[in-house]
Write a protein that holds these residues in place. Structure first.
Motif, PDB file in Angstrom:
ATOM      1  N   ALA A   5      10.187   4.079   3.031  1.00 18.92           N
ATOM      2  CA  ALA A   5      10.706   5.125   2.528  1.00 18.92           C
ATOM      3  C   ALA A   5      11.547   5.955   3.351  1.00 18.92           C
ATOM      4  O   ALA A   5      12.333   6.029   3.135  1.00 18.92           O
ATOM      5  N   LEU A   6      10.606   6.077   4.016  1.00 14.33           N
ATOM      6  CA  LEU A   6      10.916   7.081   5.611  1.00 14.33           C
ATOM      7  C   LEU A   6      12.382   6.282   5.582  1.00 14.33           C
ATOM      8  O   LEU A   6      13.664   7.162   6.194  1.00 14.33           O
ATOM      9  N   LEU A  65      -2.839   9.874 -10.101  1.00 18.88           N
ATOM     10  CA  LEU A  65      -3.627   9.541  -8.075  1.00 18.88           C
ATOM     11  C   LEU A  65      -2.792   8.876  -8.339  1.00 18.88           C
ATOM     12  O   LEU A  65      -3.412   8.898  -6.232  1.00 18.88           O
ATOM     13  N   THR A  66      -0.874   8.684  -8.012  1.00 18.13           N
ATOM     14  CA  THR A  66      -0.409   8.022  -7.292  1.00 18.13           C
ATOM     15  C   THR A  66      -0.007  10.058  -5.694  1.00 18.13           C
ATOM     16  O   THR A  66      -0.131   9.902  -4.921  1.00 18.13           O
ATOM     17  N   THR A  82       0.709  -1.216  -0.071  1.00 16.15           N
ATOM     18  CA  THR A  82      -0.034  -0.253   0.387  1.00 16.15           C
ATOM     19  C   THR A  82       0.535   1.396  -0.113  1.00 16.15           C
ATOM     20  O   THR A  82       1.752   0.702   0.498  1.00 16.15           O
ATOM     21  N   LEU A  83       0.521   2.774  -0.031  1.00 17.69           N
ATOM     22  CA  LEU A  83       0.979   3.447  -0.633  1.00 17.69           C
ATOM     23  C   LEU A  83       1.612   4.422   0.550  1.00 17.69           C
ATOM     24  O   LEU A  83       2.299   4.614   0.727  1.00 17.69           O
ATOM     25  N   PRO A  84       0.470   3.956   1.838  1.00 16.92           N
ATOM     26  CA  PRO A  84       0.912   4.670   3.189  1.00 16.92           C
ATOM     27  C   PRO A  84       2.148   3.570   4.197  1.00 16.92           C
ATOM     28  O   PRO A  84       3.156   4.239   3.867  1.00 16.92           O
ATOM     29  N   ASP A  85       2.380   2.292   3.549  1.00 17.46           N
ATOM     30  CA  ASP A  85       3.010   2.050   4.280  1.00 17.46           C
ATOM     31  C   ASP A  85       4.227   1.977   3.235  1.00 17.46           C
ATOM     32  O   ASP A  85       5.338   1.871   3.358  1.00 17.46           O
ATOM     33  N   LEU A  90      -2.861  12.063   2.367  1.00 23.64           N
ATOM     34  CA  LEU A  90      -2.053  11.390   2.943  1.00 23.64           C
ATOM     35  C   LEU A  90      -1.457  12.246   3.810  1.00 23.64           C
ATOM     36  O   LEU A  90      -0.808  12.266   5.910  1.00 23.64           O
ATOM     37  N   PHE A  91      -0.725  13.616   3.165  1.00 26.94           N
ATOM     38  CA  PHE A  91      -0.343  14.324   4.046  1.00 26.94           C
ATOM     39  C   PHE A  91      -0.670  15.905   4.463  1.00 26.94           C
ATOM     40  O   PHE A  91      -0.474  16.916   4.833  1.00 26.94           O
TER      41      PHE A  91
END
Length: 530
Positions: free
Chosen positions: A489-490, A516-517, A481-484, A524-525
């Motif tokens: 990445a962090l 979309l990304t 998923t994008l949040p994960d 999310l931010f």
């Protein structure tokens, strides 16, 4: 191209005057209506304006009224989702032309700057909009696709329309949509598409406002794009690259031929006829030849980046870049643009030329430099190398093809000094992922592959295999998923304990791969839709 006339000074007394209210009334009829939809001002039967309805106040977020409007917007989106997606194109303007005809052709109630291209068209559209507003014009802006909410696609005076206005506009048009649907289906054709419906909604909302000028971005292509029922005062073509090749063609010349369709001959029935104008951004030679030939065919005058207008000087500045632009009316020094990258500087030059052409600027007849500076300084362009966080730096960019990837990579290299950069990439099926990842590889240390929630999302496993060919398996990570993926990445860039006094300068995360990304990352931010 011998004998072709490039853009030259235009006599302000010949065809460039703004139509008066009486002129507009004559064009639209005595009632000032588009199929019963008021164009603003006094309501029909109330010429004194005493009963004119002021815009409804925007409800407070979370209030019962806001909740009701949001629920109705969601219901409208569900209805729109039953139609052909905007990624599907049929070479016909019949349905949109029939609908706008039934509505009284609202797209002819105001002048239009029409913008096509492969990359940079949304940026140019937003810049043109900002410049017009700085020059005291009331604007309508139509862009696609949206980042976070569908209301972004229709903007008045630089702000997305409210959920209530979006819903009301749709409901007002709904009986006419159903009429056109029935006629099309009875002849064996499809219902109106998602994109066609929202395009018609934008035209109607702009007429109803009313606006002084509309800036309209094509969806895909040009000739057969639903927006191409406008009569542009200025047609703008931004850089053309390989994208949507299954619909537009698999080489630059063919794609340019499709996009060149927005360069139209001047309308013969206008009260104040004006020469058609084509403003053309940087192009590969084979694309430029097609565009100029189209201009010759329709008798349009042409202004080209690198010839009739250009970027004279560019230097980095805090939060963007400082530019000197050479427009059609002379040089405009000390222009601050709050965007990054040489490609955005060129987009700014293109936008300036389009606005100058609209007002008839030429040698010794420039626009007010202070207003131009104010317009560019006010540009917002969400999802285009936008900083979402500063410690560490998290950037988001909507690039999604090889051409956009190369521009992104060049901007990251020239504008930032990363010691370590990790990209989070989620793309859509049908895009040239290999070309995009090849462009990023030299500037990215590692890549985290993921997906968005879109049904069109490319499977992470498929995208990862392409990435491994470019980055090697050791530099590629897959997260569902994008949040994960952003969290991963962090971790990879080594975000320190927030209570520690460690230095996080020089490391960053870049979230990219599709509109979309970019939109999902903004949400999310906690970024609001723009």
């Amino acid at each position: 191209m011998a004998g072709h006339r490039w853009l030259e000074p235009h006599d302000p007394d010949e065809g460039w005057d703004t139509p008066t209210e009486e002129d507009v009334a004559e064009m639209l009829g005595e009632e000032g209506l588009v199929s019963g939809v008021s164009l603003g001002g006094p309501l029909p039967g109330d010429e004194d304006g005493e009963d004119h309805q002021e815009p409804r106040p925007i409800p407070e977020v979370g209030s019962p009224e806001w909740q009701a409007d949001t629920a109705e917007l969601a219901a409208v989106e569900e209805e729109l989702a039953t139609r052909w997606p905007e990624t599907r194109l049929e070479p016909s303007l019949d349905r949109i032309a029939e609908l706008t005809g039934v509505l009284g052709d609202p797209q002819h109630a105001y002048p239009v700057v029409h913008v096509a291209g492969t990359n940079g068209k949304t940026s140019v559209t937003r810049m043109v909009d900002a410049l017009f507003r700085a020059l005291h014009q009331r604007t309508g802006r139509n862009t696609s696709p949206h980042l976070q909410t569908v209301t972004e696609r229709i903007a008045l005076d630089g702000e997305p329309v409210t959920a209530r206005l979006f819903v009301d506009t749709y409901r007002e048009l709904q009986p006419y949509l159903e009429l056109v649907d029935q006629r099309s289906e009875s002849g064996g054709g499809p219902r109106m598409s998602y994109f066609e419906v929202i395009t018609a909604m934008a035209f109607a909302a702009f007429a109803d406002a009313p606006v002084d000028v509309a800036v309209v971005e094509t969806g895909m292509g040009g000739t057969w794009d639903a927006t191409n029922v406008v009569r542009p005062a200025v047609a703008v073509v931004t850089p053309i690259g390989l994208d949507h090749t299954d619909y537009l063609g698999d080489d630059l010349a063919t794609i340019a031929g499709e996009k060149a369709g927005i360069i139209q001959p001047g309308a013969e029935d206008e009260l104040l006829p004006r020469d058609p104008i084509a403003v053309i951004g940087r192009q590969e030679p084979e694309a430029m030849e097609v565009l100029v030939r189209r201009a010759v065919e329709v008798g349009a005058v042409v202004a080209r980046l690198g010839s009739e207008f250009d970027v004279v000087e560019r230097r980095l500045a805090v939060g963007g870049q400082q530019l000197t632009l050479r427009g059609l009316g002379g040089e405009y020094p000390e222009v601050f643009l709050p965007l990054f990258g040489e490609h955005q500087a060129e987009n700014a030059a293109t936008a300036l030329a389009a606005v100058e052409a609209f007002f008839g600027a030429g040698p010794d007849r420039s626009l007010d430099p202070e207003l131009i500076r104010a317009g560019f300084a006010a540009v917002d362009n969400p999802g285009r190398l936008e900083r979402l966080s500063s410690s560490p730096t998290v950037l988001v960019d909507a690039a999604h093809n090889g051409h956009g990837g190369r521009a992104l990579a060049e901007a990251v290299t020239s504008e930032f000094d990363f010691k370590r950069l990790v990209a989070v990439v989620a793309m859509l099926d049908g895009k040239d992922a290999d070309a995009f990842l090849a462009a990023l590889e030299p500037v990215v240390d590692e890549v985290v592959i993921t997906r968005t929630g879109s049904p069109r999302a490319m499977a992470p496993g498929d995208l990862a295999r392409i990435a491994e060919d470019r980055f090697t398996a050791q530099r590629v990570h897959v997260v569902d998923t994008l949040p994960d993926a952003i969290s991963a990445a962090l971790d990879l860039v080594g975000v320190p304990d927030p209570t520690a006094d460690d230095d996080v300068s020089g490391v960053g995360v870049l979230v990219t791969g599709s509109v979309l990304t970019a939109g999902a990352a903004r949400s999310l931010f906690g970024k609001d839709a723009q």
